[in-house]
Design an enzyme around this catalytic site. Structure first.
Site, PDB file in Angstrom:
ATOM      1  N   GLY A   1       0.677  -1.067  -0.108  1.00 21.98           N
ATOM      2  CA  GLY A   1      -0.065  -0.008  -0.076  1.00 21.98           C
ATOM      3  C   GLY A   1       0.783   1.115   0.143  1.00 21.98           C
ATOM      4  O   GLY A   1       2.070   0.947   0.536  1.00 21.98           O
TER       5      GLY A   1
ATOM      6  N   GLY B   1      -1.977   8.147   4.769  1.00 20.92           N
ATOM      7  CA  GLY B   1      -2.746   8.250   5.910  1.00 20.92           C
ATOM      8  C   GLY B   1      -2.772   9.525   6.390  1.00 20.92           C
ATOM      9  O   GLY B   1      -2.539  10.448   5.986  1.00 20.92           O
TER      10      GLY B   1
ATOM     11  N   ASP C   1      -0.005  -0.756  -4.831  1.00 23.07           N
ATOM     12  CA  ASP C   1      -1.377  -0.181  -4.877  1.00 23.07           C
ATOM     13  C   ASP C   1      -1.327   1.222  -4.491  1.00 23.07           C
ATOM     14  O   ASP C   1      -0.684   1.701  -3.523  1.00 23.07           O
ATOM     15  CB  ASP C   1      -2.305  -0.911  -3.757  1.00 23.07           C
ATOM     16  CG  ASP C   1      -3.669  -0.242  -3.695  1.00 23.07           C
ATOM     17  OD1 ASP C   1      -4.648  -0.698  -4.479  1.00 23.07           O
ATOM     18  OD2 ASP C   1      -3.772   0.858  -3.032  1.00 23.07           O
TER      19      ASP C   1
ATOM     20  N   TYR D   1      -4.015   9.642  -3.389  1.00 21.15           N
ATOM     21  CA  TYR D   1      -2.696   9.716  -2.707  1.00 21.15           C
ATOM     22  C   TYR D   1      -1.723  10.686  -2.755  1.00 21.15           C
ATOM     23  O   TYR D   1      -0.823  10.490  -1.950  1.00 21.15           O
ATOM     24  CB  TYR D   1      -2.254   8.135  -2.647  1.00 21.15           C
ATOM     25  CG  TYR D   1      -3.361   7.075  -2.014  1.00 21.15           C
ATOM     26  CD1 TYR D   1      -4.583   7.284  -1.572  1.00 21.15           C
ATOM     27  CD2 TYR D   1      -2.997   5.607  -2.346  1.00 21.15           C
ATOM     28  CE1 TYR D   1      -5.471   6.177  -1.249  1.00 21.15           C
ATOM     29  CE2 TYR D   1      -3.978   4.718  -2.223  1.00 21.15           C
ATOM     30  CZ  TYR D   1      -4.912   4.902  -1.539  1.00 21.15           C
ATOM     31  OH  TYR D   1      -6.000   4.043  -1.159  1.00 21.15           O
TER      32      TYR D   1
ATOM     33  N   LYS E   1      -6.516   4.180  -8.853  1.00 21.05           N
ATOM     34  CA  LYS E   1      -7.910   4.457  -8.491  1.00 21.05           C
ATOM     35  C   LYS E   1      -8.472   5.926  -8.832  1.00 21.05           C
ATOM     36  O   LYS E   1      -7.684   6.741  -8.946  1.00 21.05           O
ATOM     37  CB  LYS E   1      -8.298   4.352  -7.116  1.00 21.05           C
ATOM     38  CG  LYS E   1      -7.541   3.046  -6.463  1.00 21.05           C
ATOM     39  CD  LYS E   1      -8.113   2.813  -4.915  1.00 21.05           C
ATOM     40  CE  LYS E   1      -7.100   1.665  -4.195  1.00 21.05           C
ATOM     41  NZ  LYS E   1      -5.829   2.600  -3.743  1.00 21.05           N
TER      42      LYS E   1
ATOM     43  N   HIS F   1     -12.653   4.233  -6.837  1.00 19.41           N
ATOM     44  CA  HIS F   1     -12.113   4.350  -5.584  1.00 19.41           C
ATOM     45  C   HIS F   1     -13.342   4.226  -4.584  1.00 19.41           C
ATOM     46  O   HIS F   1     -13.400   3.483  -3.553  1.00 19.41           O
ATOM     47  CB  HIS F   1     -11.552   5.787  -5.335  1.00 19.41           C
ATOM     48  CG  HIS F   1     -10.557   5.611  -4.284  1.00 19.41           C
ATOM     49  ND1 HIS F   1      -9.156   6.354  -4.116  1.00 19.41           N
ATOM     50  CD2 HIS F   1     -10.553   4.940  -2.911  1.00 19.41           C
ATOM     51  CE1 HIS F   1      -8.541   6.051  -3.097  1.00 19.41           C
ATOM     52  NE2 HIS F   1      -9.254   5.149  -2.520  1.00 19.41           N
TER      53      HIS F   1
ATOM     54  N   SER G   1     -14.079  -0.373  -5.398  1.00 18.65           N
ATOM     55  CA  SER G   1     -13.577  -0.322  -4.102  1.00 18.65           C
ATOM     56  C   SER G   1     -14.728   0.263  -3.348  1.00 18.65           C
ATOM     57  O   SER G   1     -15.269   1.352  -3.631  1.00 18.65           O
ATOM     58  CB  SER G   1     -12.164   0.484  -3.787  1.00 18.65           C
ATOM     59  OG  SER G   1     -11.808   0.709  -2.487  1.00 18.65           O
TER      60      SER G   1
ATOM     61  N   ARG H   1      10.250  -3.095   8.006  1.00 15.51           N
ATOM     62  CA  ARG H   1       8.787  -3.645   7.876  1.00 15.51           C
ATOM     63  C   ARG H   1       8.228  -3.927   6.641  1.00 15.51           C
ATOM     64  O   ARG H   1       7.801  -5.160   6.478  1.00 15.51           O
ATOM     65  CB  ARG H   1       7.756  -2.503   8.471  1.00 15.51           C
ATOM     66  CG  ARG H   1       8.214  -2.318  10.113  1.00 15.51           C
ATOM     67  CD  ARG H   1       7.332  -0.932  10.434  1.00 15.51           C
ATOM     68  NE  ARG H   1       7.244  -0.736  11.719  1.00 15.51           N
ATOM     69  CZ  ARG H   1       6.935   0.459  12.224  1.00 15.51           C
ATOM     70  NH1 ARG H   1       6.470   1.526  11.562  1.00 15.51           N
ATOM     71  NH2 ARG H   1       7.072   0.606  13.540  1.00 15.51           N
TER      72      ARG H   1
ATOM     73  N   GLN I   1       9.739  -7.559   6.248  1.00 13.51           N
ATOM     74  CA  GLN I   1       9.002  -8.202   7.173  1.00 13.51           C
ATOM     75  C   GLN I   1       7.739  -8.937   6.611  1.00 13.51           C
ATOM     76  O   GLN I   1       7.444  -9.827   6.602  1.00 13.51           O
ATOM     77  CB  GLN I   1       9.052  -7.826   8.598  1.00 13.51           C
ATOM     78  CG  GLN I   1       8.488  -8.372   9.420  1.00 13.51           C
ATOM     79  CD  GLN I   1       7.965  -7.571  10.894  1.00 13.51           C
ATOM     80  OE1 GLN I   1       6.814  -7.786  11.113  1.00 13.51           O
ATOM     81  NE2 GLN I   1       8.829  -6.945  11.268  1.00 13.51           N
ATOM     82  N   ASN I   2       7.116  -7.633   6.349  1.00 13.28           N
ATOM     83  CA  ASN I   2       5.629  -8.116   6.091  1.00 13.28           C
ATOM     84  C   ASN I   2       5.099  -9.236   5.008  1.00 13.28           C
ATOM     85  O   ASN I   2       4.307  -9.800   5.073  1.00 13.28           O
ATOM     86  CB  ASN I   2       4.985  -6.900   5.606  1.00 13.28           C
ATOM     87  CG  ASN I   2       4.621  -5.562   6.766  1.00 13.28           C
ATOM     88  OD1 ASN I   2       4.800  -6.209   7.955  1.00 13.28           O
ATOM     89  ND2 ASN I   2       4.510  -4.445   6.646  1.00 13.28           N
TER      90      ASN I   2
HETATM   91  N1  NAP Z   1      -9.347   1.737  -1.113  1.00 12.45           N
HETATM   92  C1  NAP Z   1      -9.523   2.397  -0.242  1.00 12.45           C
HETATM   93  O1  NAP Z   1     -10.449   3.421  -0.038  1.00 12.45           O
HETATM   94  C2  NAP Z   1      -8.347   2.320   0.778  1.00 12.45           C
HETATM   95  C3  NAP Z   1      -8.470   2.939   2.053  1.00 12.45           C
HETATM   96  C4  NAP Z   1      -7.417   2.814   2.915  1.00 12.45           C
HETATM   97  C5  NAP Z   1      -6.169   1.968   2.494  1.00 12.45           C
HETATM   98  N2  NAP Z   1      -6.122   1.673   1.244  1.00 12.45           N
HETATM   99  C6  NAP Z   1      -4.939   1.003   0.530  1.00 12.45           C
HETATM  100  O2  NAP Z   1      -4.738   0.092   1.685  1.00 12.45           O
HETATM  101  C7  NAP Z   1      -3.134   0.312   2.051  1.00 12.45           C
HETATM  102  C8  NAP Z   1      -2.884  -0.359   3.398  1.00 12.45           C
HETATM  103  O3  NAP Z   1      -3.836   0.339   4.444  1.00 12.45           O
HETATM  104  P1  NAP Z   1      -3.390   1.523   5.362  1.00 12.45           P
HETATM  105  O4  NAP Z   1      -2.136   2.345   4.959  1.00 12.45           O
HETATM  106  O5  NAP Z   1      -4.677   2.223   5.753  1.00 12.45           O
HETATM  107  O6  NAP Z   1      -2.980   0.856   6.906  1.00 12.45           O
HETATM  108  P2  NAP Z   1      -2.140  -0.436   7.278  1.00 12.45           P
HETATM  109  O7  NAP Z   1      -1.372  -1.016   5.972  1.00 12.45           O
HETATM  110  O8  NAP Z   1      -2.997  -1.582   7.838  1.00 12.45           O
HETATM  111  O9  NAP Z   1      -1.179   0.077   8.438  1.00 12.45           O
HETATM  112  C9  NAP Z   1      -0.119   1.112   7.818  1.00 12.45           C
HETATM  113  C10 NAP Z   1       0.396   1.284   9.043  1.00 12.45           C
HETATM  114  O10 NAP Z   1       1.231   0.109   9.802  1.00 12.45           O
HETATM  115  C11 NAP Z   1       2.516   0.563   9.998  1.00 12.45           C
HETATM  116  N3  NAP Z   1       3.221  -0.651   9.860  1.00 12.45           N
HETATM  117  C12 NAP Z   1       3.134  -1.513   8.741  1.00 12.45           C
HETATM  118  N4  NAP Z   1       3.876  -2.699   8.934  1.00 12.45           N
HETATM  119  C13 NAP Z   1       4.118  -2.677  10.148  1.00 12.45           C
HETATM  120  C14 NAP Z   1       4.885  -3.627  10.895  1.00 12.45           C
HETATM  121  N5  NAP Z   1       5.313  -4.777  10.655  1.00 12.45           N
HETATM  122  N6  NAP Z   1       4.930  -3.492  12.218  1.00 12.45           N
HETATM  123  C15 NAP Z   1       4.642  -2.300  12.898  1.00 12.45           C
HETATM  124  N7  NAP Z   1       3.841  -1.301  12.328  1.00 12.45           N
HETATM  125  C16 NAP Z   1       3.926  -1.529  10.886  1.00 12.45           C
HETATM  126  C17 NAP Z   1       2.772   1.381   9.132  1.00 12.45           C
HETATM  127  O11 NAP Z   1       4.161   2.444   9.689  1.00 12.45           O
HETATM  128  P3  NAP Z   1       5.171   2.740   8.837  1.00 12.45           P
HETATM  129  O12 NAP Z   1       5.043   3.075   7.434  1.00 12.45           O
HETATM  130  O13 NAP Z   1       5.865   4.096   9.496  1.00 12.45           O
HETATM  131  O14 NAP Z   1       6.261   1.795   8.626  1.00 12.45           O
HETATM  132  C18 NAP Z   1       1.798   2.258   9.115  1.00 12.45           C
HETATM  133  O15 NAP Z   1       1.478   3.245  10.032  1.00 12.45           O
HETATM  134  C19 NAP Z   1      -2.954   1.897   1.789  1.00 12.45           C
HETATM  135  O16 NAP Z   1      -1.604   2.171   2.006  1.00 12.45           O
HETATM  136  C20 NAP Z   1      -3.672   2.037   0.428  1.00 12.45           C
HETATM  137  O17 NAP Z   1      -2.861   1.531  -0.614  1.00 12.45           O
HETATM  138  C21 NAP Z   1      -7.244   1.816   0.372  1.00 12.45           C
END
Ligand code: NAP
Ligand code: NAG
Ligand code: NAG
Length: 355
Positions: free
Chosen positions: A62, A66, A96, A101, A130, A163, A201, A309, A312-313
């Site tokens: 992703g 945020g 993605d 963004y 998107k 989106h 989405s 990270r 790791q992920n």
């Molecule tokens: N379609 C939609 O409407 C929509 C909505 C939301 C999100 N998305 C997509 O989904 C992606 C992911 O969702 P998200 O960004 O909302 O949230 P997420 O991926 O669930 O969480 C991201 C957060 O987790 C931290 N993190 C990542 N891996 C980690 C680990 N192994 N240990 C500890 N912390 C960790 C990141 O910190 P750091 O970056 O500081 O490492 C960041 O603060 C987005 O980037 C976007 O591409 C789409």
């Protein structure tokens, strides 16, 4: 089949009178390099077939930065570009992004760098972007996609998603354009070859049903929030019945205390049950959460701009959870959304529960 290789290596080495161990090393390298490269170009995650004959890597990165307590986090330097390049090096093949963004330019630069340095070819990568809410008019779709392609520096993307079902004008009032019309613009963009696949989405099941009834092109993908607190079993079952794959956004939900709202249900990353499962497999709790989602058949797209990270992920393909462990993880489902976009509640196409 590679029987000739060691002989060839031997001949090369003999001519340079290299010691035997160098010769052996070279032979081993020549034997395994092609296999390692083949594995590498496909990436670490298995690819899954889409309903339109394309396929998608079942794990991605992703790139949305945020919100912080000061509001939306704006991209500044090359933090996303670096993350995407590290990700490709670590075996990610699915990226993605989205117009909104503001990271398409950085994603594009990273892709160019990794193609130029020979790590991957364009066709090894799966790039999603998107359509934003302000371009829902049918004839606005293609120009919006062309702007994204320009920012990405690409001739085509692999997946274009509507989106949100909600349309909004630049002045923030609602555009009541029916997403069924927007979908016709998506179909046209696919026919022009600007995107290989199309999907949506944040649509709910009723909206998907309507879309499918109204057109003869099914979405290839639904991207929705999916994490331990919001597992959406009935939406997943519906998508499975329609042969629509699901991407899991915000896959960590409220796992990290720094990101969790005060009312967010458990678990947090220090949850004893999760820590114990992680310990059993020598994995981290975030890896356990991602593996669980992947085993549900969805494609997690965790975001990180931290190199360790990012690396790791994606390391979740060398173990599997037991049925008992999956049951424990299933019990964390509370139907709780971290992304509820309540500010769009008055739109005729608001997709979520209104209370
Ligand atoms: N379609 C939609 O409407 C929509 C909505 C939301 C999100 N998305 C997509 O989904 C992606 C992911 O969702 P998200 O960004 O909302 O949230 P997420 O991926 O669930 O969480 C991201 C957060 O987790 C931290 N993190 C990542 N891996 C980690 C680990 N192994 N240990 C500890 N912390 C960790 C990141 O910190 P750091 O970056 O500081 O490492 C960041 O603060 C987005 O980037 C976007 O591409 C789409
Ligand atoms: C917002 O923009 C739309 C489209 O340009 C226009 O039709 C509408 O009247 C505007 N609404 C307001 C409150 O300015
Ligand atoms: C546990 O995982 C870490 C990180 O991947 C690795 O460095 C270490 O060798 C592993 N330990 C065992 C016992 O497998």
């Amino acid at each position: 089949m590679f029987g000739w290789l060691p002989n060839y290596a031997q001949a090369v080495c003999a001519r340079q009178s290299a010691p035997a161990h160098v010769m052996n090393l070279l032979a081993v390298f020549l034997l395994f390099a092609p296999m390692a490269l083949a594995l590498h170009s496909g990436g670490l995650a298995p690819w899954r077939p889409l309903n339109d004959n394309n396929k998608v890597p079942s794990f991605g990165l992703g790139t949305w930065l945020g919100f912080s307590d000061k509001g939306r986090v704006e991209p500044q330097g090359h933090e996303v570009e670096d993350a995407v390049a590290w990700a490709i090096d670590a075996g990610y093949r699915h990226i993605d992004t989205a117009h909104i963004y503001d990271t398409e330019d950085q994603v594009g630069r990273a892709i160019k760098k990794k193609i130029d340095d020979g790590t991957v070819k364009r066709e090894d990568l799966f790039v999603t972007t998107k359509l934003w809410n302000d371009a829902h008019a049918r004839e606005a779709v293609e120009p919006a996609l062309r702007r994204s392609l320009q920012k990405l520096g690409l001739k085509y993307i692999d997946l274009y998603l509507i989106h949100w079902p909600v349309g909004t004008y630049a002045n923030n009032s609602f555009d009541s354009t029916d997403y069924v019309d927007t979908w016709q613009g998506m179909i046209a963009a696919k026919e022009k070859g600007l995107t290989r696949s199309i999907g949506v989405s944040n649509f709910n099941q009723q909206q998907l049903e309507r879309l499918i009834k109204a057109s003869n092109v099914k979405p290839a993908m639904l991207q929705v929030e999916l994490n331990l607190n919001l597992q959406q079993p009935s939406l997943l079952a519906y998508c499975r019945s329609q042969d629509i794959l699901v991407t899991a956004y915000t896959p960590f939900g409220s796992l990290f205390p720094s990101k969790a709202k005060p009312d967010a249900p458990p678990p947090r990353v220090d949850d004893p049950e999760l820590v114990s499962i992680a310990g059993k497999y020598n994995k981290t709790v975030p890896q356990i959460a991602l593996r669980y989602l992947w085993e549900l058949g969805v494609t997690p797209i965790p975001k990180s701009i931290t190199r360790s990270r990012v690396e790791q992920n994606i390391q979740i393909f060398d173990f599997g959870l037991s049925a008992e462990e999956r049951k424990k993880l299933a019990a964390f489902d509370r139907g709780y959304r971290t992304i509820d976009v309540k500010w769009w509640r008055e739109s005729p196409h608001y997709p979520f529960e209104k209370n």
